[in-house]
Design an enzyme around this catalytic site. Structure first.
Site, PDB file in Angstrom:
ATOM      1  N   GLU A  69       5.913  12.810  -3.115  1.00 28.32           N
ATOM      2  CA  GLU A  69       4.857  13.385  -3.954  1.00 28.32           C
ATOM      3  C   GLU A  69       4.049  14.434  -3.197  1.00 28.32           C
ATOM      4  O   GLU A  69       3.836  15.540  -3.690  1.00 28.32           O
ATOM      5  CB  GLU A  69       3.913  12.285  -4.457  1.00 28.32           C
ATOM      6  CG  GLU A  69       2.745  12.880  -5.228  1.00 28.32           C
ATOM      7  CD  GLU A  69       1.887  11.873  -5.960  1.00 28.32           C
ATOM      8  OE1 GLU A  69       1.975  10.673  -5.664  1.00 28.32           O
ATOM      9  OE2 GLU A  69       1.122  12.320  -6.827  1.00 28.32           O
ATOM     10  N   ASP A  89       6.696   7.773  -3.744  1.00 34.17           N
ATOM     11  CA  ASP A  89       5.278   7.925  -4.080  1.00 34.17           C
ATOM     12  C   ASP A  89       4.500   7.038  -3.102  1.00 34.17           C
ATOM     13  O   ASP A  89       4.539   5.814  -3.201  1.00 34.17           O
ATOM     14  CB  ASP A  89       4.999   7.505  -5.526  1.00 34.17           C
ATOM     15  CG  ASP A  89       3.605   7.920  -5.970  1.00 34.17           C
ATOM     16  OD1 ASP A  89       2.763   8.192  -5.099  1.00 34.17           O
ATOM     17  OD2 ASP A  89       3.362   7.968  -7.193  1.00 34.17           O
ATOM     18  N   ILE A  91       1.237   6.572  -2.555  1.00 36.42           N
ATOM     19  CA  ILE A  91       0.152   5.807  -3.197  1.00 36.42           C
ATOM     20  C   ILE A  91       0.192   6.147  -4.681  1.00 36.42           C
ATOM     21  O   ILE A  91      -0.250   7.219  -5.093  1.00 36.42           O
ATOM     22  CB  ILE A  91      -1.241   6.168  -2.621  1.00 36.42           C
ATOM     23  CG1 ILE A  91      -1.304   5.894  -1.112  1.00 36.42           C
ATOM     24  CG2 ILE A  91      -2.328   5.375  -3.348  1.00 36.42           C
ATOM     25  CD1 ILE A  91      -2.675   6.132  -0.474  1.00 36.42           C
ATOM     26  N   ASP A  92       0.765   5.270  -5.471  1.00 39.08           N
ATOM     27  CA  ASP A  92       0.738   5.503  -6.921  1.00 39.08           C
ATOM     28  C   ASP A  92      -0.500   4.814  -7.479  1.00 39.08           C
ATOM     29  O   ASP A  92      -0.703   3.617  -7.264  1.00 39.08           O
ATOM     30  CB  ASP A  92       1.992   4.962  -7.611  1.00 39.08           C
ATOM     31  CG  ASP A  92       1.892   5.249  -9.101  1.00 39.08           C
ATOM     32  OD1 ASP A  92       1.649   6.412  -9.457  1.00 39.08           O
ATOM     33  OD2 ASP A  92       1.993   4.303  -9.903  1.00 39.08           O
ATOM     34  N   THR A  94      -3.543   6.902  -7.299  1.00 41.09           N
ATOM     35  CA  THR A  94      -4.500   7.449  -6.320  1.00 41.09           C
ATOM     36  C   THR A  94      -5.935   7.367  -6.840  1.00 41.09           C
ATOM     37  O   THR A  94      -6.854   7.043  -6.084  1.00 41.09           O
ATOM     38  CB  THR A  94      -4.122   8.904  -5.960  1.00 41.09           C
ATOM     39  OG1 THR A  94      -2.807   8.895  -5.423  1.00 41.09           O
ATOM     40  CG2 THR A  94      -5.072   9.498  -4.925  1.00 41.09           C
ATOM     41  N   ASP A 219       7.325   8.692  -9.790  1.00 38.61           N
ATOM     42  CA  ASP A 219       6.728   7.586 -10.548  1.00 38.61           C
ATOM     43  C   ASP A 219       7.813   6.775 -11.261  1.00 38.61           C
ATOM     44  O   ASP A 219       7.585   5.617 -11.615  1.00 38.61           O
ATOM     45  CB  ASP A 219       5.757   8.121 -11.623  1.00 38.61           C
ATOM     46  CG  ASP A 219       4.567   8.855 -11.022  1.00 38.61           C
ATOM     47  OD1 ASP A 219       3.946   8.309 -10.102  1.00 38.61           O
ATOM     48  OD2 ASP A 219       4.263   9.979 -11.476  1.00 38.61           O
TER      49      ASP A 219
HETATM   50  C1  IPD Z   1      -0.168   9.042 -11.213  1.00 43.69           C
HETATM   51  C2  IPD Z   1      -0.533   7.687 -11.779  1.00 43.69           C
HETATM   52  C3  IPD Z   1      -1.179   7.877 -13.139  1.00 43.69           C
HETATM   53  C4  IPD Z   1      -0.266   8.651 -14.098  1.00 43.69           C
HETATM   54  C5  IPD Z   1       0.189   9.959 -13.473  1.00 43.69           C
HETATM   55  C6  IPD Z   1       0.842   9.690 -12.128  1.00 43.69           C
HETATM   56  P1  IPD Z   1      -0.468   9.225  -8.575  1.00 43.69           P
HETATM   57  O1  IPD Z   1       0.383   8.923  -9.932  1.00 43.69           O
HETATM   58  O2  IPD Z   1       0.579   6.856 -11.878  1.00 43.69           O
HETATM   59  O3  IPD Z   1      -1.475   6.644 -13.704  1.00 43.69           O
HETATM   60  O4  IPD Z   1      -0.953   8.924 -15.280  1.00 43.69           O
HETATM   61  O5  IPD Z   1       1.072  10.607 -14.338  1.00 43.69           O
HETATM   62  O6  IPD Z   1       1.307  10.902 -11.575  1.00 43.69           O
HETATM   63  O7  IPD Z   1      -0.887  10.653  -8.637  1.00 43.69           O
HETATM   64  O8  IPD Z   1      -1.611   8.306  -8.586  1.00 43.69           O
HETATM   65  O9  IPD Z   1       0.529   8.975  -7.515  1.00 43.69           O
END
Ligand code: IPD
Length: 276
Positions: A69, A89, A91-92, A94, A219
């Protein structure tokens, strides 16, 4: 056919180490900035954890490729080729991480010849570990996962995420889609702030369907293997096969519920991961 079980073991070890790094970072002061939109957040910890994961994997597998990411946000081309490729990813969730809202995960997927082979997702707050390898089942802390077999949408719990765009036109479509899901009627709609953990809830049968426009390949990659190995469907929002780079997805325990969700959705165009 090559046996990728060693990669699963390695991914699990790295996800646990990365998870520990996230756990200690959450207690410290965070340096927060934004990427594509003011609501698309990134912290120092995202960069550090991605670096930890990629450098450890690269040492072990020097010929493999990486899609991460934060490397992608920094301009590294996001391109899925035939070579063994890790899709990460760090930290999903964030935004959740920034607020210490306890829905944050490390996600590590792996593809070969553009086919997703394995996935590991570690829930950093409660220590839940989701794992799957193609053809070998999906597990949560070692216990086999099974999706919900519910076919009746009026008995379904639906999950989604908001995505980073908040302009009025996008929000109208987002809210229109959610209104359709609520008025089906379904049992409810939930947003937890982490696409990967929401997708894990489809794998575990805690919810019947997930849909989103605006998420990324990192994701979806690990979670898609976990859901499929738990017996579920991960498809495009048009009802066709999943396109990992398309920034949209529908996942469900049964084809009937997946098809229902597909029919309700009005699209939101987020572009493609491989064209940015
Ligand atoms: C995001 C989260 C968020 C979702 C976004 C993702 P990130 O990932 O999962 O809930 O709505 O589309 O990109 O930026 O926290 O790694």
């Amino acid at each position: 056919m090559e046996d990728w079980s060693h990669c699963l073991d390695v991914a699990v070890q790295i996800a646990l180490r990365a998870g520990q790094a996230v756990q200690s970072a959450v207690k410290q002061e965070k340096q927060v900035s934004s990427k594509s939109t003011p609501t698309d957040l990134v912290t120092e910890a995202d960069h550090q954890v991605e670096e930890l994961i990629i450098s450890t994997l690269r040492e072990k597998y020097p010929s493999h490729r990486f899609i991460g990411e934060e490397s992608s946000a920094a301009g590294v081309k996001c391109e899925l080729r035939d070579d063994p490729t890790w899709i990460i990813d760090p930290i999903d969730g964030t935004c959740n991480f920034v607020h210490s809202f306890p829905m944050v995960a490390v996600s590590i997927g792996f593809a070969v010849k553009k086919e997703l082979e394995l996935g590991v997702i570690y829930h950093c707050f409660d220590g839940t570990l989701y794992t799957a390898r193609k053809g070998h089942g999906a597990f949560c802390n070692g216990v086999r996962l099974q999706v919900s077999k519910e076919k009746d949408v009026s008995k379904a719990l639906i999950l989604t995420e908001i995505g980073a765009k908040r302009d009025p036109a996008t929000l109208d479509i987002f809210l229109g889609n959610m209104k359709k899901m609520l008025s089906a009627p379904t049992h409810g709609v939930r947003i937890i702030g982490s696409s990967t953990l929401a997708l894990c809830h489809i794998a575990s049968g805690a919810a019947e369907a997930y849909y989103q426009y605006g998420l990324h390949c990192w994701d979806i990659a690990a979670a898609a293997v976990i859901i499929r190995e738990a017996g579920g469907y991960v498809i495009d929002t048009t009802g066709g096969p999943l396109d990992l780079m398309s920034r949209r997805v529908v996942a469900a325990g049964t084809r009937q519920i997946a098809d229902y969700v597909v029919k309700q959705l009005q699209p939101i165009n987020y572009g493609r991961d491989d064209l940015t």
